[in-house]
Design a protein around this motif. Structure first.
Motif, PDB file in Angstrom:
ATOM      1  N   ILE A   1      39.411  30.245  41.533  1.00 54.28           N
ATOM      2  CA  ILE A   1      40.109  30.387  42.805  1.00 54.28           C
ATOM      3  C   ILE A   1      39.636  29.278  43.737  1.00 54.28           C
ATOM      4  CG2 ILE A   1      40.347  31.860  44.853  1.00 54.28           C
ATOM      5  CD1 ILE A   1      40.043  34.266  42.828  1.00 54.28           C
TER       6      ILE A   1
ATOM      7  N   THR B   1      33.406  33.574  51.057  1.00 55.78           N
ATOM      8  CA  THR B   1      34.580  33.369  50.205  1.00 55.78           C
ATOM      9  C   THR B   1      34.231  32.701  48.875  1.00 55.78           C
ATOM     10  OG1 THR B   1      34.945  31.172  51.122  1.00 55.78           O
ATOM     11  CG2 THR B   1      36.047  33.009  52.233  1.00 55.78           C
TER      12      THR B   1
ATOM     13  N   ILE C   1      45.186  29.405  49.609  1.00 52.66           N
ATOM     14  CA  ILE C   1      44.449  29.779  48.390  1.00 52.66           C
ATOM     15  C   ILE C   1      45.298  29.425  47.170  1.00 52.66           C
ATOM     16  CG2 ILE C   1      43.140  31.656  47.301  1.00 52.66           C
ATOM     17  CD1 ILE C   1      43.571  33.335  49.842  1.00 52.66           C
ATOM     18  N   PHE C   2      44.661  28.970  46.120  1.00 51.70           N
ATOM     19  CA  PHE C   2      45.388  28.786  44.869  1.00 51.70           C
ATOM     20  C   PHE C   2      44.431  28.958  43.693  1.00 51.70           C
ATOM     21  CE2 PHE C   2      43.917  24.521  43.678  1.00 51.70           C
ATOM     22  CZ  PHE C   2      43.378  24.064  44.875  1.00 51.70           C
ATOM     23  N   GLN C   3      45.042  29.209  42.568  1.00 49.26           N
ATOM     24  CA  GLN C   3      44.253  29.380  41.359  1.00 49.26           C
ATOM     25  C   GLN C   3      44.450  28.146  40.493  1.00 49.26           C
ATOM     26  OE1 GLN C   3      43.367  33.036  40.448  1.00 49.26           O
ATOM     27  NE2 GLN C   3      42.632  32.733  38.380  1.00 49.26           N
TER      28      GLN C   3
ATOM     29  N   PHE D   1      40.504  26.791  47.487  1.00 48.20           N
ATOM     30  CA  PHE D   1      41.117  26.758  48.817  1.00 48.20           C
ATOM     31  C   PHE D   1      41.489  25.316  49.136  1.00 48.20           C
ATOM     32  CE2 PHE D   1      38.521  30.502  48.677  1.00 48.20           C
ATOM     33  CZ  PHE D   1      39.170  31.448  49.453  1.00 48.20           C
ATOM     34  N   ASN D   2      42.616  25.126  49.839  1.00 49.36           N
ATOM     35  CA  ASN D   2      43.051  23.775  50.192  1.00 49.36           C
ATOM     36  C   ASN D   2      42.242  23.142  51.315  1.00 49.36           C
ATOM     37  OD1 ASN D   2      45.092  22.990  48.451  1.00 49.36           O
ATOM     38  ND2 ASN D   2      46.606  24.309  49.478  1.00 49.36           N
TER      39      ASN D   2
END
Lengths: 360, 360, 360, 360
Positions: free
Chosen positions: A274, A290, A267-269, A276-277
């Motif tokens: 937000i 999600t 997960i990253f912002q 997801f990879n």
């Protein structure tokens, strides 16, 4: 408990046999003030209709839908929406030969043993004709979701494997899907599938398929823990479709082969969003959406009604054999695409309403 | 509609968080006059209990079950059976570091977004600890089915694939299963799995698994058409288990690759018995049991709690990373075996009762 | 379908027998982030607790509630709330004499005939002790409704008729209700009721009662047409309480005697508010709340456990007679007041959530 | 959860508006192999049909039922039975005047406030026309119960009070009931009722009624404790009928005035039969049938559509008045008799199947 009803808040009950006077469904729990026209439903039904290409059943049904209740001056009123499709091209004589024999792979045997009676004409209630009602209910769910979730929302399905021939899902192109008779999302394999399916049909056989359905524009938070998981209801929905034998969410069955670090989506912002990879979860964690694309795939077994002769017994217990003539799809999986889309639309709306109830 | 209840007539409702005072369930709809002792439930729970080998979590729970109601003088009375397990070895400090971070692959993110609050201690309600309640409910279902269906009835589960290493299901041996820490049914591969899983654990990673559950002695006629299909409820049951991402019935996903004549199981009569030449259907046709062995398999994703560092965000939206320490199973799939058995027992009893209601 | 669960979205499942180790319930579907302390539940339970005056059973139960799950740091988390009350003052020997005899007016006969087994101790599952669980669930519903509907919301119940003595409901005074042991809303009749009930008790007999529950601050729009009518669920809720034999909404049974113009409540607008000239509808039209006070009343039959000798049979079919000793309420209707309040709170919250789902 | 579905195992879902193209229902969960002809349903519908005497609405509907599914060669197959009645005599112009005004005592106000839209024509979904679908479903339940319970089974309803005039229920005579336009069971009062109702109608007013339904030949053991009580579902069923405001079981509301020894029915054995000295319980103890006659009564409020002018507001909030012209029953309670019978048949079958599931 409900044998012929699907859903919890947005619910539909289907009824009707393949060769009875009509089939239909009653849709309950639909929010009020949603614009719905017969044409909105008809256009979804047309995707599923038999007799549209040489790759599907040649039964000629125009599948004309009629709305009998629940819509007033073009809008839903919150009361049950009753939909009916009259059956037309019923050639019951086609089925006289199978009146007393159990077709292998079909539910003839189990229905008769369970109920002690069955309407054998065209498979009666077992017939995939029932799925037209689902597509109609799904068309309503789709209209409601478009109204509630806005323009980003869409559900798109495709055949990603035809018998032994998988397509490349990285080449998935929505626009291609509606332009070929296989709902294939990968332009490069269409020709090959065409040759393959023609040869299957010519040999009097049939093949299975894998269908993948993707939903976009789904907010985070749909689904609920433990026994109202979104993926649980999706699995249930897809497994309820005739001839489906397996269901995967995201990486699905393949996730068994992955390691923890390969599988879990980082997960990253980025800015205020937000991200997801990856999406091995198929957009669902702990049964709750999600916000990513929801990805479900299911396997449809090959059509069981085939010309090739198969051993079986008759209802008196005598050993015999059968070769099923008639107008059958060489691959029933193809027509399962709009059905899968419809079921996903229904599950998503149901969970949208459930989430609103408890957490809205 | 029921967020935390499973089943239609035989129903159970689970409650409890990983680090709360207790977990438990209420089993409703159980037929009366069935002999049930705490030990019947305890012995099933012991199969699932953590800390039994080096391949599962080292959390020490004795998972001691207590019956609080519904049993009188050793017999069920038809009233709800309340079961409770007090939590003991709760090291809440282990979880302080993850209080504010979302573990990739876990439901931390989705729970918080959905509810705006979450009990983060040990995963709270998300924790697979909830599955102890299912195993307890399943133990009751098993006792009832043994009473109703007789000696031929049994449900047996096994791990058939550990990460990238599948076993040979033709070598399936019930007796082997309970004698190795992997619930592996194929003696020849156990050593290899042992090495493989030790290396996975040593590397701070984890792996997925495929579990297969078989039910024998099931009469023809369980299940119902359309939206109460036996396979639909089985799919739903298995997908409700933590970390499950795919479900297959019989040939399952593989049926997509078969031709009609390869897939449909031929029927014949031998003596007075109806038999099938194969079981690609997994014992279910048209949603109704055929009397053959019921075969279901499901894929469990690799444990998401791993030592390897993964990118994530915290609840304030800041990019960060996480390495999850603590007592985690390198392959959660192993302990899913008794859970899958329990869920299948519950679904089968539920459909047994449903069939009795309408057709009995 | 659910034998021991009440509600649709906000649901509770009760369990436990009068003389088992404990009773309790699991509350599911509760919205998250609601402040709930054990004391909020305890104070409702204290209203129902036996042994508080000479007019109720002398069984001494402190009915101490414990929360086992679903609350984290003082707030609901959206997961199931498990509540437990351990039984204490169980004098099982009191019931040995009735082990084999069916008490007239009790469910001894029907339970045994239905299940072939029954826990006779204190009535087992039949016992009104089960209603403590309802009061606990209702306390949670009340907290949620107070949070969602604001200060105007309140549910207040009272005994409006004790045996042959009705009170004057025009003199209804909320403050009086909690200050007398009868939950009587009309100060002028309390003394008379006291004398009457003492004489009833002294004679070894018992009497019935009528209870009225009023809900204020309810918005228009709760309830749904046809088979999810608000009054339908209220009737069902009240009839589920032990010993209840009749339920009225608004003018209720009396409406049969009215003419159309006497009965239908005229509507008018005053300022910006919609008002009604009367409330024969009891706040519900077409199954949907009007925004007026919701008024429901129900009749509780006289306690069936009486000292006076009654003819009956034993479980072997022999004619005999019985005189029931023990600690019984001369009028069980009195303790039904907090139970009725609890059930109405639960139904109202359930419909509040249902309305939000479809029309929110 | 289901807005328009009634029942648990034997379930029916109704749909349709008063002035839409058709109304109907889908009956699910019906046991297989029961003989059912359209005429069996039609003859029940004919009892409810409007326009049969000067005491009911003059709307001319032949209410011709069609079976669209679920019956094969004269027998039920276990699949859903879809029933349809096309609407015919719809004089929508009659309702133009009430398009914008809320009729006092009707659900016009609550429907519009809840849904923000309503089909005002003939009351739309609120119309008692929906009850034709219930009668059709009840006719099927009746046929199944006759098949399962044998000749002693029967359900008979009657009007026992018309406005202010009660009949003498001790004179109850089944044969009289079908021979007078009031479904009155007491021959001696018919003439008086006739005069009374004519005067009510002439004055442009209406009156309420009490209906009593009796079921005979019911085995002991139907119903289940706590939240699946037989009387709870009966109360719910009756309260779901339009205009019903109160429900009593056995002595019902009157039981509040009895003492314990007056109320509890003494039991004795005579020969091999268990008998009761009285039936204040109305055939139900602890929610479970005793084997006695089941007796339920319910109060129907007076028809709200009356010629007499009543104050109301329009949908824009303006104070106004209304006088409702059209073809209304002076006492809607009369036509509620076959509806009450139908609902009781449905509840009894549902509980018969539920009991078979758990205890059969």
């Amino acid at each position: 408990m409900s044998f012929n009803t699907f859903g919890k808040i947005f619910r539909f009950t289907t009824w009707g046999e393949s060769h009875g006077p009509a089939i239909g469904c009653v849709v309950d729990g639909c929010p009020p003030n949603i614009n719905i026209k017969e044409q909105d439903i008809q256009s979804e039904l047309n995707k599923r209709r038999p007799g549209q290409s040489k790759f599907t059943s040649q039964r000629k049904e125009d599948d004309k839908i009629q709305i009998l209740s629940g819509i007033f001056e073009g809008k839903t009123t919150g009361t049950p929406i009753s939909l009916i499709i009259y059956n037309k091209d019923m050639r019951s004589r086609d089925y006289e030969t199978i009146k007393n024999k159990f077709r292998p792979g079909h539910a003839d045997f189990t229905y008769l043993k369970k109920y002690g009676i069955r309407d054998y004409r065209g498979g009666g209630r077992q017939s995939a004709r029932e799925t037209a009602s689902r597509v109609a209910a799904g068309a309503i769910a789709k209209k409601v979701l478009e109204n509630k979730l806005g323009k980003k929302f869409e559900v798109v399905g495709a055949v990603t494997q035809l018998g032994i021939l998988g397509c490349d899902t990285k080449k998935w192109n929505d626009k291609i899907i509606r332009k070929n008779p296989f709902f294939c999302p990968d332009k490069s394999i269409i020709k090959l599938w065409e040759k393959y399916l023609l040869s299957i049909r010519k040999s009097g056989s049939s093949c299975g398929a894998i269908i993948e359905i993707r939903a976009r524009g789904i907010p985070v938070g749909l689904g609920a823990p433990i026994y109202a998981k979104l993926d649980m209801d999706i699995a249930s929905a897809m497994m309820s479709i005739n001839a489906v034998k397996g269901v995967s969410i995201g990486a699905g069955i393949n996730s068994a082969q992955l390691t923890g670090e390969e599988n879990s989506d980082e997960i990253f912002q980025k800015g205020k969003k937000i991200k997801f990879n990856s999406n091995n979860a198929g957009g669902i964690l702990g049964g709750i959406s999600t916000g990513q694309e929801i990805i479900v795939s299911f396997a449809v077994k090959p059509t069981s009604s085939i010309l090739k002769k198969r051993k079986t017994i008759d209802k008196f217990g005598k050993n015999t054999s059968i070769s099923v003539k008639g107008r059958h799809d060489p691959c029933v999986g193809i027509r399962a695409v709009p059905v899968g889309e419809a079921m996903l639309n229904c599950v998503l709306l149901d969970h949208y309403l459930m989430n609103k109830a408890q957490c809205g």
